[in-house]
Motif scaffolding. Structure first.
Motif, PDB file in Angstrom:
ATOM      1  N   GLU A 147     -12.934  52.487  -2.879  1.00  0.00           N
ATOM      2  CA  GLU A 147     -13.466  52.550  -1.516  1.00  0.00           C
ATOM      3  C   GLU A 147     -13.839  51.174  -0.956  1.00  0.00           C
ATOM      4  O   GLU A 147     -14.138  51.042   0.224  1.00  0.00           O
ATOM      5  CB  GLU A 147     -14.696  53.464  -1.489  1.00  0.00           C
ATOM      6  N   THR A 148     -13.842  50.169  -1.811  1.00  0.00           N
ATOM      7  CA  THR A 148     -14.153  48.812  -1.357  1.00  0.00           C
ATOM      8  C   THR A 148     -12.890  47.958  -1.460  1.00  0.00           C
ATOM      9  O   THR A 148     -11.857  48.404  -1.961  1.00  0.00           O
ATOM     10  CB  THR A 148     -15.266  48.188  -2.219  1.00  0.00           C
ATOM     11  N   ASN A 149     -12.987  46.750  -0.988  1.00  0.00           N
ATOM     12  CA  ASN A 149     -11.810  45.887  -1.000  1.00  0.00           C
ATOM     13  C   ASN A 149     -12.121  44.596  -1.753  1.00  0.00           C
ATOM     14  O   ASN A 149     -11.864  43.500  -1.272  1.00  0.00           O
ATOM     15  CB  ASN A 149     -11.372  45.586   0.436  1.00  0.00           C
ATOM     16  N   GLU A 150     -12.682  44.754  -2.953  1.00  0.00           N
ATOM     17  CA  GLU A 150     -13.059  43.589  -3.747  1.00  0.00           C
ATOM     18  C   GLU A 150     -11.826  42.919  -4.339  1.00  0.00           C
ATOM     19  O   GLU A 150     -10.787  43.558  -4.565  1.00  0.00           O
ATOM     20  CB  GLU A 150     -14.005  44.014  -4.877  1.00  0.00           C
ATOM     21  N   ARG A 151     -11.969  41.644  -4.627  1.00  0.00           N
ATOM     22  CA  ARG A 151     -10.885  40.891  -5.272  1.00  0.00           C
ATOM     23  C   ARG A 151     -10.557  41.506  -6.635  1.00  0.00           C
ATOM     24  O   ARG A 151     -11.455  41.874  -7.386  1.00  0.00           O
ATOM     25  CB  ARG A 151     -11.317  39.429  -5.429  1.00  0.00           C
ATOM     26  N   MET A 156      -9.522  46.084 -11.809  1.00  0.00           N
ATOM     27  CA  MET A 156     -10.767  46.681 -12.282  1.00  0.00           C
ATOM     28  C   MET A 156     -10.602  48.187 -12.493  1.00  0.00           C
ATOM     29  O   MET A 156     -11.086  48.759 -13.470  1.00  0.00           O
ATOM     30  CB  MET A 156     -11.899  46.403 -11.293  1.00  0.00           C
ATOM     31  N   VAL A 157      -9.890  48.842 -11.576  1.00  0.00           N
ATOM     32  CA  VAL A 157      -9.611  50.277 -11.737  1.00  0.00           C
ATOM     33  C   VAL A 157      -8.871  50.530 -13.049  1.00  0.00           C
ATOM     34  O   VAL A 157      -9.199  51.446 -13.815  1.00  0.00           O
ATOM     35  CB  VAL A 157      -8.793  50.805 -10.541  1.00  0.00           C
ATOM     36  N   LYS A 158      -7.859  49.713 -13.326  1.00  0.00           N
ATOM     37  CA  LYS A 158      -7.098  49.881 -14.561  1.00  0.00           C
ATOM     38  C   LYS A 158      -7.982  49.674 -15.789  1.00  0.00           C
ATOM     39  O   LYS A 158      -7.893  50.423 -16.776  1.00  0.00           O
ATOM     40  CB  LYS A 158      -5.921  48.902 -14.589  1.00  0.00           C
ATOM     41  N   ALA A 159      -8.855  48.660 -15.745  1.00  0.00           N
ATOM     42  CA  ALA A 159      -9.743  48.392 -16.874  1.00  0.00           C
ATOM     43  C   ALA A 159     -10.712  49.547 -17.104  1.00  0.00           C
ATOM     44  O   ALA A 159     -10.975  49.941 -18.245  1.00  0.00           O
ATOM     45  CB  ALA A 159     -10.510  47.095 -16.629  1.00  0.00           C
ATOM     46  N   LEU A 160     -11.227  50.131 -16.026  1.00  0.00           N
ATOM     47  CA  LEU A 160     -12.136  51.277 -16.144  1.00  0.00           C
ATOM     48  C   LEU A 160     -11.400  52.511 -16.676  1.00  0.00           C
ATOM     49  O   LEU A 160     -11.939  53.262 -17.499  1.00  0.00           O
ATOM     50  CB  LEU A 160     -12.764  51.575 -14.785  1.00  0.00           C
ATOM     51  N   MET A 161     -10.176  52.708 -16.203  1.00  0.00           N
ATOM     52  CA  MET A 161      -9.386  53.838 -16.707  1.00  0.00           C
ATOM     53  C   MET A 161      -9.121  53.697 -18.200  1.00  0.00           C
ATOM     54  O   MET A 161      -9.198  54.681 -18.959  1.00  0.00           O
ATOM     55  CB  MET A 161      -8.074  53.950 -15.933  1.00  0.00           C
TER      56      MET A 161
END
Length: 300
Positions: A147-151, A156-161
């Motif tokens: 929902e955000t547009n962070e660098r 980060m999504v992949k690392a959390l998954m």
């Protein structure tokens, strides 16, 4: 005109910006897709964590009760359906086959996780109470990143998954050690991969044993020891599963399905299917579709 059996890709079922991944809380996702009325397949990996709700969901025609803090995983081409009771919520992530391939040096990394082996028995996992909040926190972090547009947000999504995958794999893997067991597990996984690639053409254990450079007896012993079924049964079950998946495609005739699976004729195909399921192909198709419409099931 016959209704087309649906096979969806990510962008076809969402308004999300990226073609490679869909991330959503489950309740709004479900609200947006009430129009899907029949079992269908995806071209992508599919992961759902339930946090509220009841009812049932089916993966490749095996039904599971919906429970809070149950997570399930699906690989591309598996057939899938839901029938919920009351309010249902949680998280859903759909991601494409190449999604992790450019991120990791090992492109087949997901194959190391048992729940991504395409076996129904491994697909659904109830998360122990001690891990529930940790897993939920990881899903919340993924929602935040989406929902955000962070660098480097997608990384980060992949690392959390990957953290979720590793945590869940620690629940589902038993702790039997080394040596011969690990070697046999490698052979079994190789056998299962070969079946996925060749089940329509190769239907005898000796064909697969030859490809694995082992004897048919050795292959059979591994299957019986680790799966409780013979190598021939494992191959046959995969053919039956594919038959069921094809039978819910209303654009395919029984003759076409028999041809696609390399059966010599319709009569032998029908006898084979009825022997191991108790129904003719026509009866399975009719009963599956009747049950779908009769129960007013919402399918995803």
């Amino acid at each position: 005109m016959k209704e087309q059996f649906p096979i969806y890709d990510i962008c076809a079922i969402s308004e999300f910006k990226r073609d490679d991944i869909l991330i959503s809380r489950f309740a709004p996702y479900l609200q947006s897709h009430k129009n899907l009325a029949l079992p269908h397949k995806h071209t992508f990996y599919h992961m759902v964590l339930f946090t509220e709700g009841g009812g049932t969901h089916a993966v490749d025609f095996t039904n599971f009760p919906v429970r809070p803090y149950q997570i399930y995983f699906m690989v591309p081409r598996q057939a899938h359906s839901w029938s919920f009771e009351g309010h249902v919520d949680g998280y859903i992530i759909n991601f494409s086959v190449p999604f992790f391939q450019s991120f990791l040096l090992k492109p087949d990394y997901l194959d190391d996780f048992q729940f991504f082996d395409g076996t129904t028995d491994h697909a659904v996992i109830n998360i122990p109470e001690g891990l529930q909040q940790q897993v939920k926190h990881l899903f919340e972090a993924i929602i935040h990143e989406s929902e955000t547009n962070e660098r480097l947000g997608l990384d980060m999504v992949k690392a959390l998954m990957l953290q979720i995958f590793i945590l869940i794999s620690r629940i589902s893997v038993n702790s039997s050690p080394k040596g011969n067991v690990n070697y046999n597990q490698t052979l079994l996984r190789g056998f299962q991969k070969l079946i996925e690639q060749n089940f329509a053409n190769l239907k005898l254990p000796k064909d697969y044993a030859e490809l694995l450079y082992i004897t048919p007896n050795h292959l059979n012993a591994i299957c019986k020891d680790m799966l409780g079924a013979s190598a021939g049964e494992v191959i046959r079950n995969r053919v039956i599963l594919e038959t069921k998946r094809l039978l819910i495609n209303l654009d395919l005739s029984i003759t076409q399905i028999a041809y696609n699976l390399n059966f010599a004729d319709n009569s032998y195909f029908t006898k084979f299917f009825k022997k191991y399921t108790g129904q003719t192909p026509e009866e399975f198709r009719k009963n599956t579709l009747n049950n779908t419409h009769h129960d007013d099931v919402s399918y995803k």
